[in-house]
Design an enzyme around this catalytic site. Structure first.
Site, short mmCIF file in Angstrom:
data_model
loop_
_atom_site.label_atom_id
_atom_site.label_comp_id
_atom_site.label_asym_id
_atom_site.label_seq_id
_atom_site.Cartn_x
_atom_site.Cartn_y
_atom_site.Cartn_z
N HIS A 1 0.82 -1.23 0.00
CA HIS A 1 0.00 0.00 0.00
C HIS A 1 0.84 1.26 0.00
CE1 HIS A 1 -3.73 1.93 -0.11
NE2 HIS A 1 -4.32 1.45 0.99
N ARG A 2 2.15 1.16 0.20
CA ARG A 2 3.01 2.32 0.09
C ARG A 2 3.15 2.77 -1.35
NH1 ARG A 2 8.43 0.09 2.57
NH2 ARG A 2 7.85 -1.50 1.03
#
Length: 539
Positions: free
Chosen positions: A511-512
């Site tokens: 999700h980064r």
């Protein structure tokens, strides 16, 4: 004859250590250059370690099951005749100092009379590779059995002690009638022994060792010291044998009433108790060694009750590497999983139509090549899923290649061979390459290079059952797609519930780098190409 030491070589790129799984030779065996002497398991593969010399095995310095750093000495050889060096390899292996140029002292290699006795009692073994551990070879020498003519019952014809005994009891041609008369000439059981000024410990005595140096288990002479069992064979786990070596105890001398497969069996607790008894000069009763410790569960009780004993499995090799990789991935990349289901009537029909054509070309066509091509279509449209986050450089690298890793379950753990340039290959070519890589992964024959360079991974848990999962990303990649089983499930079409083949998808993302909306759009693109396989022709 000079003695040459052989160090564990670098058996794979970036490998720092390996587990010595199996010795393929024993002291006294004649070996040739490039003949495998041991099997070593690294965090990447199981490999054979070849000899660099023509000569005779002098000494083994590690036990099976030991973890050995690259560069440590694992074995020594006697090379040449009358002091002439016939080294077959390079000069990477260090010599043993003065021992490399001067004859061994009699206290190390045995008196002349013992050597002559060994020559009379030890049968000649014809040339060729015989797969047997040192314990089986030692037993064969003691029983007067030619190890080369014993039929092995283990994997790949590997010979165990039970095979040697069966051959001897069955009246094999090489089981001499006077084998029982050689008791006084038997080599002592393996025990830690100093091997010169280097303070290394030997896992097995040198060839021709006359036992003149007492083992630590026999050393105490104080009244009341426990009597040694003096067995010829003892079963124990590698961890227990390691405890015995650290405590300077000959494992064959440890008293025990427990057996496994008809052989004496000892545990680490029993070895420690025996060592403490030696130091304190405790009662010689064997029962005191086994059961006197007031533990909640004695070793005897746990071993004697079927099904009650815990089993300990070493956490090393491929399994440890998988664990470290998963831990690093899970605690580095914030995982988010997206689930969806594709209705794949068209995919099932397309595969069925192409199966006959594939079989004519000797190819088994599965659904995997279709999925791989659909993934490439999604990656081209959403390149952030084909990326790597380089935190130190504070940059995201969008990969230009489409190299897909295919997770394969093996006996040693999960391996992920990589199929390179998927975008440039056809369905049949991909099917054959996946089959080949998966087959060699299960046989532990992959090279380290074949498990590197992936940009996106696939795990097919549906092959063994299941619909959805939360796959862990193969770090430093940023996404992985899990496939459920293609089965008929209820779907709604034109207001009616009908049965149709569906493929559950589980997509995990970092999700980064990847937003949830992008992940959903990528999944929609993959599903569109699976539901309408003709779109794959545009890739």
């Amino acid at each position: 004859m000079p003695v040459k030491e052989f160090k564990l070589p670098d058996v794979g790129e970036g490998v720092a250590e390996g587990e010595l799984v199996t010795w393929l030779v024993a002291p006294g065996d004649r070996v040739e250059e490039d003949q495998p002497v041991a099997e070593v398991e690294t965090d990447k593969a199981l490999v054979e370690v070849p000899s660099r010399y023509d000569g005779t095995v002098e000494e083994l310095f590690v036990e099976e099951g030991d973890i050995v750093p690259v560069g440590d000495v694992i074995i020594s050889f006697r090379v040449g005749e009358d002091g002439e060096d016939v080294e077959a390899g390079g000069d990477d292996s260090a010599e043993t100092g003065a021992d490399a140029t001067e004859p061994e002292p009699e206290t190390d290699i045995g008196a002349e009379t013992d050597a002559e006795s060994d020559a009379e009692t030890e049968p000649d073994t014809p040339p060729g590779r015989t797969f047997a551990p040192p314990s089986a070879r030692r037993l064969a020498r003691e029983l007067g059995v030619d190890i080369a003519v014993v039929d092995g019952s283990g994997p790949g014809g590997r010979i165990g002690e039970a095979d040697v005994r069966a051959h001897a009891e069955g009246g094999g041609d090489h089981a001499g009638a006077d084998a029982g008369d050689s008791g006084s000439d038997k080599a002592p059981a393996p025990t830690p022994t100093d091997v010169g000024s280097s303070d290394r410990k030997s896992a097995v005595h040198k060839r021709g060792d006359d036992g003149s140096a007492e083992s630590s288990a026999d050393a105490p002479s104080a009244a009341g010291a426990p009597e040694s069992a003096g067995r010829e064979t003892t079963l124990a786990t590698p961890a227990t044998r390691k405890v015995a070596r650290e405590l300077g105890v000959d494992i064959d001398d440890v008293p025990t009433d427990e057996t496994r497969d008809g052989e004496a069996f000892v545990t680490g607790e029993i070895v420690r108790a025996y060592a403490e008894a030696l130091e304190s000069g405790a009662s010689p009763a064997a029962d005191a060694v086994d059961t006197s410790a007031p533990e909640p569960k004695s070793a005897d009780a746990s071993l004697s009750a079927p099904g009650s004993a815990d089993e300990t499995i070493p956490y090393r090799g491929v399994r440890r590497t998988i664990g470290k990789q998963m831990e690093r991935s899970k605690y580095t990349a914030p995982h988010v999983s997206h689930h969806d289901t594709a209705e794949v009537d068209g995919l099932v029909a397309a595969r069925e139509e192409l199966k006959r054509r594939a079989e004519e070309q000797g190819v088994k066509l599965t659904y995997m090549p279709f999925v791989m091509k659909a993934i490439v279509a999604g990656l081209k449209e959403y390149p952030s899923l084909n990326s790597e986050l380089r935190e130190d450089d504070e940059e995201i690298v969008l990969k230009g290649d489409y190299n897909l890793g295919i997770a394969v379950a093996t006996d040693a753990g999960l391996m992920v061979p990589v199929v390179e340039n998927v975008d440039e290959k056809g369905l049949f070519e991909l099917a054959e390459e996946v089959r080949d890589l998966a087959s060699r992964a299960r046989e532990r024959k992959l090279t380290p290079a074949e498990m590197k360079g992936g940009t996106f991974s696939i795990t097919n848990f549906g092959a063994i059952g299941g619909e959805y999962a939360t796959p862990i990303i193969n770090y430093p990649e940023t996404a992985i797609l899990g496939l459920g089983a293609i089965e008929e499930r209820p779907v709604v079409r034109d207001g009616e519930v009908v049965a149709a083949p569906t493929l559950p998808l589980s997509l995990s993302i970092d999700h980064r780098v990847i937003d949830g909306a992008v992940a959903a759009e990528f999944a929609n693109t993959v599903m569109e190409h699976l539901e309408h396989p003709l779109l794959l022709l545009t890739q």
